[in-house]
Design a protein around this motif. Structure first.
Motif, short mmCIF file in Angstrom:
data_model
loop_
_atom_site.label_atom_id
_atom_site.label_comp_id
_atom_site.label_asym_id
_atom_site.label_seq_id
_atom_site.Cartn_x
_atom_site.Cartn_y
_atom_site.Cartn_z
N ARG A 1 55.51 38.71 46.24
CA ARG A 1 54.37 39.53 46.68
C ARG A 1 53.13 39.24 45.83
NH1 ARG A 1 55.23 45.88 46.69
NH2 ARG A 1 57.07 45.22 47.88
N ALA A 2 53.33 39.06 44.52
CA ALA A 2 52.19 38.78 43.64
C ALA A 2 51.56 37.43 43.97
CB ALA A 2 52.64 38.81 42.18
N GLN A 3 52.37 36.44 44.27
CA GLN A 3 51.83 35.12 44.64
C GLN A 3 51.04 35.19 45.94
OE1 GLN A 3 55.68 33.15 44.52
NE2 GLN A 3 55.10 31.96 42.72
N ARG A 4 51.57 35.92 46.91
CA ARG A 4 50.85 36.06 48.18
C ARG A 4 49.56 36.85 48.00
NH1 ARG A 4 54.35 39.19 51.18
NH2 ARG A 4 56.07 39.07 49.71
N ALA B 1 45.76 35.88 48.98
CA ALA B 1 44.92 36.79 49.75
C ALA B 1 43.56 36.99 49.07
CB ALA B 1 45.62 38.13 49.93
N ASP B 2 43.59 37.11 47.76
CA ASP B 2 42.34 37.31 47.01
C ASP B 2 41.48 36.06 47.03
OD1 ASP B 2 43.26 39.85 46.42
OD2 ASP B 2 44.00 39.30 44.42
N ARG B 3 42.12 34.90 47.00
CA ARG B 3 41.38 33.65 46.86
C ARG B 3 40.95 33.06 48.21
NH1 ARG B 3 45.16 30.68 44.86
NH2 ARG B 3 45.28 28.90 46.30
N ILE B 4 41.78 33.24 49.25
CA ILE B 4 41.53 32.51 50.51
C ILE B 4 41.26 33.44 51.67
CG2 ILE B 4 42.53 30.88 52.18
CD1 ILE B 4 44.19 29.82 49.70
N ARG C 1 41.63 38.10 66.43
CA ARG C 1 40.29 38.50 66.86
C ARG C 1 39.64 39.46 65.86
NH1 ARG C 1 41.43 41.69 71.28
NH2 ARG C 1 41.27 43.49 69.89
N ASP C 2 40.42 40.43 65.37
CA ASP C 2 39.84 41.47 64.53
C ASP C 2 39.85 41.12 63.04
OD1 ASP C 2 39.61 42.88 66.89
OD2 ASP C 2 41.43 44.05 66.58
N ALA C 3 40.89 40.41 62.59
CA ALA C 3 41.04 40.17 61.15
C ALA C 3 40.72 38.74 60.73
CB ALA C 3 42.46 40.53 60.71
N ASP C 4 40.60 37.84 61.70
CA ASP C 4 40.32 36.43 61.39
C ASP C 4 39.32 35.86 62.40
OD1 ASP C 4 40.71 33.97 59.98
OD2 ASP C 4 42.12 33.30 61.51
N PRO C 5 38.20 36.54 62.62
CA PRO C 5 37.27 36.10 63.66
C PRO C 5 36.69 34.71 63.44
CG PRO C 5 36.24 37.76 62.27
CD PRO C 5 37.69 37.73 61.90
N GLU C 6 36.57 34.28 62.17
CA GLU C 6 36.03 32.95 61.87
C GLU C 6 37.09 31.88 61.81
OE1 GLU C 6 33.74 33.32 58.34
OE2 GLU C 6 32.20 34.58 59.28
N GLY C 7 38.35 32.27 61.89
CA GLY C 7 39.43 31.29 61.93
C GLY C 7 39.86 30.75 60.58
N THR C 8 39.42 31.36 59.49
CA THR C 8 39.75 30.85 58.16
C THR C 8 41.25 30.88 57.90
OG1 THR C 8 37.62 31.63 57.32
CG2 THR C 8 39.34 31.15 55.69
#
Length: 271
Positions: A75-78, A82-85, A169-176
Motif C-alpha cells: 500500500r505504501a509503494q502504491r 499515486a503522489d508522484r504520478i 472520464r471523471d478521475a482521468d480526463p487527461e489520460g495520464t
C-alpha cells in the motif's frame, strides 16, 4: 488455439479439464514447467489452478500455485506512485501496480529448482502478507501461475484517447493514468510473459459479466473471514472499472495468443 468442450459446476471444473491442463504443461518438457492461466476477474482461475496443483500432487509431483495478485506493490509503494504520478495508482490492479522484480525472482527461483517463498497478498486488508508468513518451497516439478491479464499486450496510443468508463472520464480526463499503465504493460510485463511454457485463457462471454462475478468473489472473501470488512456492491462496481480497459484488451487479443481457450458462459459453465 482450441476450445475445451466440458461442463463444470459453479465451484469446480471437471476433473478431465484439470488433467488436460496438467498433461499439457508436463508435455512441454521443461524441468519445472510454468502453466499460466489467464482470465478476467471471477472467471475461476484460482479454482482451476488449485485443481491442477491438487491433481499433480496425487501423482507424486511437487506443485504450487501463484497468483499475480500475490505480487501487488504494498500500500505504501502504491501511495508513492499515486503522489508522484496519478492518484488512481493507489488502487491495486492495473499494470504498474505489481512488484515485477519480486514476481520475476519468484519464477526464476522456481524454474531453477532453488528454494524460495511464495508471496501472498491479503485482499481484504489491501496489503501484502508479511514475508515471514509466506510458504517456503524447497523445489517444484510444476508452477501454476494465474492472473486476470496474463499474456495481454499493450494497446496503441490511439486507443487511449477517449475515456472508456465513468472512472476514466471523471478521475482521468487527461489520460495520464491509463497511458502510464499501458506503458508499464508494454515495457515491463513481457519479461514475465516469457516465463510461460503454456498459456490457457478462460474466456467469458464478455466484460458485462465481470461486475457480477467479482461481487460473488468479494462475498466469498468476506464469508471466509467473518468480522473483516471488504467492499460493498457499489464499491465493487467502481473497482472493476480499474480493470475494464485491460480486460477488454485481453478479450480482443488472448484468443489469438493463448495455447488453449476455455470458453465460459455467464454462469461460468464451459461450453
Amino acid at each position: 488455439m482450441s476450445s475445451v468442450p466440458h461442463r463444470f459446476s459453479a465451484r469446480r471444473f471437471p476433473p478431465a479439464l484439470a488433467a488436460q491442463a496438467l498433461d499439457e504443461a508436463l508435455a512441454t518438457g521443461q524441468p519445472v514447467p510454468v502453466l499460466a492461466i489467464s482470465g478476467l476477474q471471477g472467471s475461476g482461475k484460482s479454482t482451476l489452478a488449485a485443481q491442477v496443483v491438487e491433481l499433480a500432487r496425487t501423482r507424486g509431483l511437487r506443485a504450487a500455485a501463484l497468483s499475480i495478485d500475490d505480487v501487488y506493490l504494498t500500500r505504501a509503494q502504491r501511495q508513492r506512485l499515486a503522489d508522484r504520478i496519478h492518484p488512481l495508482l493507489a488502487t491495486r490492479g492495473p499494470p504498474g501496480t505489481h512488484d515485477l522484480p519480486l514476481a520475476l525472482a519468484t519464477l526464476d527461483a522456481a524454474c531453477s529448482g532453488q528454494a524460495f517463498a511464495l508471496p501472498r497478498f491479503d485482499k481484504l486488508a489491501d496489503e501484502r502478507v508479511p514475508e515471514a508468513q509466506w510458504e517456503r518451497i524447497d523445489s517444484l516439478d510444476l508452477l501454476v501461475f494465474e492472473g486476470w491479464f496474463l499474456g495481454t499486450p499493450a494497446e496503441t496510443d490511439d486507443a487511449l484517447r477517449e475515456p472508456l468508463n465513468a472512472l476514466e472520464r471523471d478521475a482521468d480526463p487527461e489520460g495520464t493514468w491509463r497511458r502510464w499503465c499501458n506503458q508499464a504493460l508494454a515495457d515491463h510485463y513481457p519479461a514475465l510473459w516469457r516465463h510461460f511454457d503454456r498459456l490457457w485463457f478462460l474466456q467469458p462471454p464478455g466484460f458485462s459479466v465481470v461486475p457480477h462475478w467479482r461481487w460473488q468473489q468479494e462475498q466469498g472473501l468476506q464469508q471466509a473471514a467473518p468480522g473483516r470488512t471488504g467492499m460493498n456492491r457499489a464499491q465493487v462496481e467502481r473497482f472493476v472499472q480499474f480493470y475494464e480497459r485491460v480486460s477488454r484488451q485481453a478479450l480482443r487479443c488472448l484468443p489469438d495468443i493463448a495455447d488453449r481457450i476455455v470458453v465460459l458462459d455467464a454462469q461460468r459453465r464451459v461450453s
